[in-house]
Design a protein around this motif. Structure first.
Motif, short mmCIF file in Angstrom:
data_model
loop_
_atom_site.label_atom_id
_atom_site.label_comp_id
_atom_site.label_asym_id
_atom_site.label_seq_id
_atom_site.Cartn_x
_atom_site.Cartn_y
_atom_site.Cartn_z
N HIS A 59 -2.12 2.14 -4.94
CA HIS A 59 -3.41 2.60 -5.45
C HIS A 59 -4.25 3.25 -4.36
CE1 HIS A 59 -3.10 -0.33 -9.10
NE2 HIS A 59 -2.25 0.69 -9.18
N GLU A 104 -10.67 0.05 -8.71
CA GLU A 104 -10.96 -0.15 -10.13
C GLU A 104 -9.73 0.18 -10.97
OE1 GLU A 104 -14.24 2.33 -11.00
OE2 GLU A 104 -15.73 1.03 -10.05
N THR A 105 -9.31 -0.76 -11.80
CA THR A 105 -8.13 -0.55 -12.64
C THR A 105 -8.28 0.67 -13.54
OG1 THR A 105 -7.69 -2.93 -12.64
CG2 THR A 105 -6.63 -1.62 -14.35
N GLN A 109 -5.80 3.90 -13.81
CA GLN A 109 -5.18 4.26 -15.09
C GLN A 109 -5.53 5.69 -15.49
OE1 GLN A 109 -6.69 1.11 -17.60
NE2 GLN A 109 -4.92 -0.22 -17.21
#
Length: 264
Positions: A59, A104-105, A109
């Motif tokens: 990430h 932050e997911t 995404q």
């Protein structure tokens, strides 16, 4: 400067595939004539951009403008996607390198969905698929802009890192000139000793290693991707003789230019 096909066009490449043909493809210092975004989804390693070395993990999104020297470790556990924007990219992109650690997911995404959409359109033969890919690329540019704004300004690099960034830019411009570290240092207004000290501080390597790495990367690329004679390659890279080039190449790579070309 490219080690990928069709440098004028947008394309996505799996990070492990970048190392096809040898890890030198990603680890040695080089620059592209187009912007690139590296999105790591698994694994960790170190990346050097403009002479500054940092660690990366899953990430992490790293944007590298055209012409900026870089190289990164890619072990067997490293996965992700490289976006090559193409020389003719019309999307607004950052003017400086940036290293984003996406915590932050939702943001991760969002990037994954955008990259999937770009890849799907590039692989499609539907009407206007190229225009659709460019539209999604525009959203990627917006994503980058927002994440950079959210991260806030990075701490201003110290004098040593600023000097090394200037050195790598000068090196990328003139590495074929035959100049050594002393000549580059003189152009930067510092001594070779000071330049080497700053390079070790910023990336753990002396100034000469960055120069040799860039030269040998280009030599390997030319040996692998062209049929130019070894003597012409040596001359184009500023070596005073084919024999000197062969010795330098063998010292760095462990085999002669001819043997490397034969195996490649």
């Amino acid at each position: 400067m490219q080690d990928q096909p069709s440098p004028s066009q947008l394309r996505l490449v799996a990070v492990p595939r970048l190392a096809a043909g040898g890890r030198w493809r990603v680890e040695a210092m080089r620059a592209y004539s187009e912007a690139c975004l590296l999105w790591f989804t698994k694994g960790q390693g170190r990346i050097t951009v403009a002479g500054q070395t940092r660690g990366y993990t899953a990430h992490n999104a790293i944007f590298i403008p055209a012409g900026v020297m870089h190289g990164f470790e890619v072990g067997p556990q490293v996965f992700g996607t490289a976006v090559f924007f193409g020389r003719d990219c019309a999307v607004a992109l950052p003017s400086a390198p940036c290293h984003l650690r996406i915590r932050e997911t939702f943001a991760a995404q969002e990037l994954n969905v955008t990259l999937d959409a770009i890849g799907r359109e590039l692989a499609s033969d539907s009407p206007a698929h190229e225009r659709a890919a460019q539209a999604h690329l525009g959203l990627l540019g917006v994503w980058l802009e927002r994440q950079i704004a959210k991260a806030g300004p990075e701490a201003r690099p110290d004098a040593a890192k600023r000097l090394v960034a200037r050195y790598t830019a000068l090196l990328e411009r003139d590495f074929r000139s035959g100049n050594g570290v002393a000549e580059f240092a003189a152009e930067l207004g510092v001594t070779p000793t000071h330049l080497t000290r700053c390079c070790r501080q910023a990336c753990g390597r002396p100034a000469s290693a960055l120069l040799h790495d860039r030269l040998i990367f280009e030599a390997r690329r030319l040996l692998k991707e062209t049929t130019l004679p070894v003597g012409i390659i040596a001359e184009s890279l500023g070596f005073t003789s084919p024999a000197y080039f062969t010795r330098a190449f063998q010292h760095q790579v462990g085999k002669s230019p001819t043997a490397f070309r034969r195996e490649a």
